[in-house]
Design a protein around this motif. Structure first.
Motif, PDB file in Angstrom:
ATOM      1  N   PRO A 182       1.742  -9.916  -2.747  1.00 22.15           N
ATOM      2  CA  PRO A 182       1.484  -8.579  -2.202  1.00 22.15           C
ATOM      3  C   PRO A 182       1.147  -7.545  -3.275  1.00 22.15           C
ATOM      4  O   PRO A 182       0.277  -6.688  -3.061  1.00 22.15           O
ATOM      5  CB  PRO A 182       2.807  -8.229  -1.495  1.00 22.15           C
ATOM      6  CG  PRO A 182       3.402  -9.546  -1.143  1.00 22.15           C
ATOM      7  CD  PRO A 182       3.040 -10.451  -2.272  1.00 22.15           C
ATOM      8  N   VAL A 183       1.801  -7.628  -4.436  1.00 23.27           N
ATOM      9  CA  VAL A 183       1.521  -6.668  -5.508  1.00 23.27           C
ATOM     10  C   VAL A 183       0.094  -6.827  -6.020  1.00 23.27           C
ATOM     11  O   VAL A 183      -0.652  -5.849  -6.160  1.00 23.27           O
ATOM     12  CB  VAL A 183       2.533  -6.848  -6.663  1.00 23.27           C
ATOM     13  CG1 VAL A 183       2.085  -6.055  -7.895  1.00 23.27           C
ATOM     14  CG2 VAL A 183       3.914  -6.386  -6.226  1.00 23.27           C
ATOM     15  N   VAL A 184      -0.320  -8.074  -6.300  1.00 21.07           N
ATOM     16  CA  VAL A 184      -1.660  -8.319  -6.822  1.00 21.07           C
ATOM     17  C   VAL A 184      -2.720  -7.894  -5.811  1.00 21.07           C
ATOM     18  O   VAL A 184      -3.706  -7.228  -6.166  1.00 21.07           O
ATOM     19  CB  VAL A 184      -1.832  -9.813  -7.188  1.00 21.07           C
ATOM     20  CG1 VAL A 184      -3.288 -10.135  -7.495  1.00 21.07           C
ATOM     21  CG2 VAL A 184      -0.954 -10.173  -8.383  1.00 21.07           C
ATOM     22  N   LEU A 185      -2.529  -8.258  -4.558  1.00 18.36           N
ATOM     23  CA  LEU A 185      -3.515  -7.912  -3.528  1.00 18.36           C
ATOM     24  C   LEU A 185      -3.560  -6.407  -3.292  1.00 18.36           C
ATOM     25  O   LEU A 185      -4.642  -5.829  -3.104  1.00 18.36           O
ATOM     26  CB  LEU A 185      -3.189  -8.644  -2.231  1.00 18.36           C
ATOM     27  CG  LEU A 185      -3.367 -10.166  -2.269  1.00 18.36           C
ATOM     28  CD1 LEU A 185      -2.920 -10.787  -0.950  1.00 18.36           C
ATOM     29  CD2 LEU A 185      -4.813 -10.539  -2.558  1.00 18.36           C
ATOM     30  N   PHE A 186      -2.403  -5.761  -3.316  1.00 17.57           N
ATOM     31  CA  PHE A 186      -2.378  -4.305  -3.126  1.00 17.57           C
ATOM     32  C   PHE A 186      -3.114  -3.601  -4.260  1.00 17.57           C
ATOM     33  O   PHE A 186      -3.885  -2.661  -4.016  1.00 17.57           O
ATOM     34  CB  PHE A 186      -0.936  -3.810  -3.046  1.00 17.57           C
ATOM     35  CG  PHE A 186      -0.820  -2.330  -2.833  1.00 17.57           C
ATOM     36  CD1 PHE A 186      -0.904  -1.794  -1.554  1.00 17.57           C
ATOM     37  CD2 PHE A 186      -0.640  -1.468  -3.909  1.00 17.57           C
ATOM     38  CE1 PHE A 186      -0.809  -0.419  -1.358  1.00 17.57           C
ATOM     39  CE2 PHE A 186      -0.547  -0.102  -3.722  1.00 17.57           C
ATOM     40  CZ  PHE A 186      -0.627   0.426  -2.445  1.00 17.57           C
TER      41      PHE A 186
END
Length: 331
Positions: A182-186
């Motif tokens: 989620p962090v990378v995609l966000f």
């Protein structure tokens, strides 16, 4: 233990094991016999090594058992056929298993990117916080498009491929921790949305879409797939079902790491498109059409070929033992 007497007593079994391990095709009875002799041989090898250590009889029997194991685990002597099976069966089956999660990630990513784009484009204070206005203007009018031609086609394509492959590898490799994907995609959605907002501020939103559409369709979708694979690895040990967590993590980890092969191919194609097609002054319909065809081919690979392989019982697990013995039986 009298090794000579023990070897003589089992010599017929070992010779039969050697004969069976050299056969290219099996009748059902021969397949069962191979497995029976293999199981008996492992017990006999254990008895020899426990009693006498690594003697010559143990070494010869170990080699025969290794050859027999290769026969019934499906690791044949034809590496190209095995590679073809992985490419046309295991990899698309693994990609098919995460198809719906991939779509969910795509929807969430698009929503976040769109919200950031609107927020930046409609708030002068946000634009001002992003940097000096003239620098942002230069970015929108020169740097954004110039980025795609700042180096040669091959070098630029390789750079893009390496960067995207690193992002995809992070999603899969570190997906087990749960929060990484989620962090990378966000962060990537935030970056794309902010860029779109800046381009919109200077009435260059059409340039934004026309520049990323040729390569971005396949490139971004591949990142969604990588994120889905990482999240499924995380979920395999959070909710293992009837399996132990270790078993679930091992099985699903192997399966979704198999998807890396498909992702590498997709990102390589998108890198080539970005290096050689995006910068061209061809009609938009041609440049975008190339990207659309590339994405359609990958979707067919995931949804159609993957569906067929999955319905045939493939899981994407690259460990032959987890799929059971695969001996080729003659008709």
């Amino acid at each position: 233990m009298d090794l000579d007497a023990y070897s003589a007593a089992h010599d017929a079994e070992w010779r039969r094991l050697r004969e069976l391990s050299r056969q290219r095709r099996f009748a059902g009875r021969d397949a069962d016999e191979l497995i029976e002799h293999y199981q008996a041989g492992t017990t006999q090898l254990s008895a020899i090594t426990t009693s006498a250590g690594q003697v010559s009889q143990a070494a010869r029997l170990s080699v025969q058992l290794s050859r027999a194991r290769l026969r019934f685990t499906g690791a044949g002597a034809e590496p190209w056929s095995q590679l073809a099976r992985v490419a046309t069966r295991e990899v698309p089956a693994a990609l098919y298993r995460i198809r719906y999660l991939t779509i969910a990630i795509a929807v969430a990513f698009t929503a976040v990117a769109s919200l950031y784009a609107v927020w930046v484009a409609t708030n002068p204070d946000v634009v001002a916080a992003l940097g000096p206005y003239e620098e942002l203007r230069r970015y929108a009018e020169e740097d954004f498009v110039g980025y795609y031609s700042e180096s040669s086609e091959a070098v630029f394509g390789l750079q893009v491929f390496s960067n995207n492959a690193w992002i995809a590898a992070q999603c899969v490799a570190f997906g087990i921790v749960g929060f990484w994907v989620p962090v990378v995609l966000f962060q990537n959605a935030q970056g794309i949305g902010s860029s779109a907002g800046i381009m919109a501020e200077f009435d260059r939103l059409d340039v934004f879409f026309l520049s990323i559409a040729p390569h971005g369709q396949l490139e971004i979708y591949a990142i969604f797939v990588a994120g889905a694979a990482g999240l499924m690895i995380f979920w395999s040990w959070v909710a293992p079902g009837s399996r132990t967590r270790t078993q679930a993590l091992a099985e699903d980890g192997r399966a979704f790491f198999a998807a890396i092969g498909g992702l590498v191919a997709a990102l390589l194609v998108s890198g080539i498109i970005e290096g050689y097609v995006t910068r061209q002054e061809w009609p938009e319909v041609v440049r975008i059409g190339i990207g659309t065809v590339a994405l359609a081919a990958f979707l067919a690979y995931q949804w159609m070929l993957g569906r067929r392989a999955f319905r045939d019982g493939e899981t994407g697990d690259l460990d032959p033992l987890s799929r059971g013995a695969r001996v080729v039986v003659a008709d």
